[in-house]
Design a protein around this motif. Structure first.
Motif: not given
Length: 149
Positions: A50-65
């Motif tokens: 899986k990959v965790m997607l983050l913005n520039n402030s390390n806020i999680v946008k989502g997790i995708c398998q």
């Protein structure tokens, strides 16, 4: 004679406001979030990536398998993963896979994959913050904490 082509438009729709999304400050935060969102009926059954997607402030946008494989391995198609990362306009990622065996040791294949992801991230100006391996008990190995990344 004129040729017509389809127009491609990408968009990102938030279902959760940014103020309600978790912020990652350490490997434990990421491991806990992954573990909480992992299907406990499958974590000991087969390997997934899986990959965790983050913005520039390390806020999680989502997790995708990205992939689900067999008992001891899963195939990660880099093009699919980076298409998702780029489409979401993420500036940082944390990747993770499980070891159904429960062992928290990075194999040579794990290390080579991490190196390949790191090179692609460097080229695309995306931060690879960590690669985690988790098990069914919620324990984890952090490549960043171990100095492997």
């Amino acid at each position: 004679m004129s040729s017509k082509v389809n127009e491609i438009k990408l968009c990102y729709k938030d279902r959760i406001t940014i103020s309600n999304c978790p912020k990652i400050t350490c490997s434990q935060d990421a491991a806990n979030l992954y573990y909480t969102n992992w299907d406990k009926n499958e974590i000991q059954l087969q390997e997934s990536f899986k990959v965790m997607l983050l913005n520039n402030s390390n806020i999680v946008k989502g997790i995708c398998q990205i992939s689900t494989g067999g008992i001891t391995a899963t195939l990660v198609d880099m093009r699919i993963m980076f298409a998702l990362i780029l489409k979401s306009l993420s500036t940082a990622i944390i990747v993770c896979h499980n070891h159904p065996s429960g062992k928290l040791q990075a194999s040579e294949v794990d290390k080579k994959l991490t190196s390949k992801i790191q090179k692609a991230c460097d080229f695309l100006d995306i931060k690879l913050l960590d690669h985690l391996i988790i098990n069914s008990e919620g324990n984890y190995l952090s490549f960043a904490d171990e100095g492997i990344l």
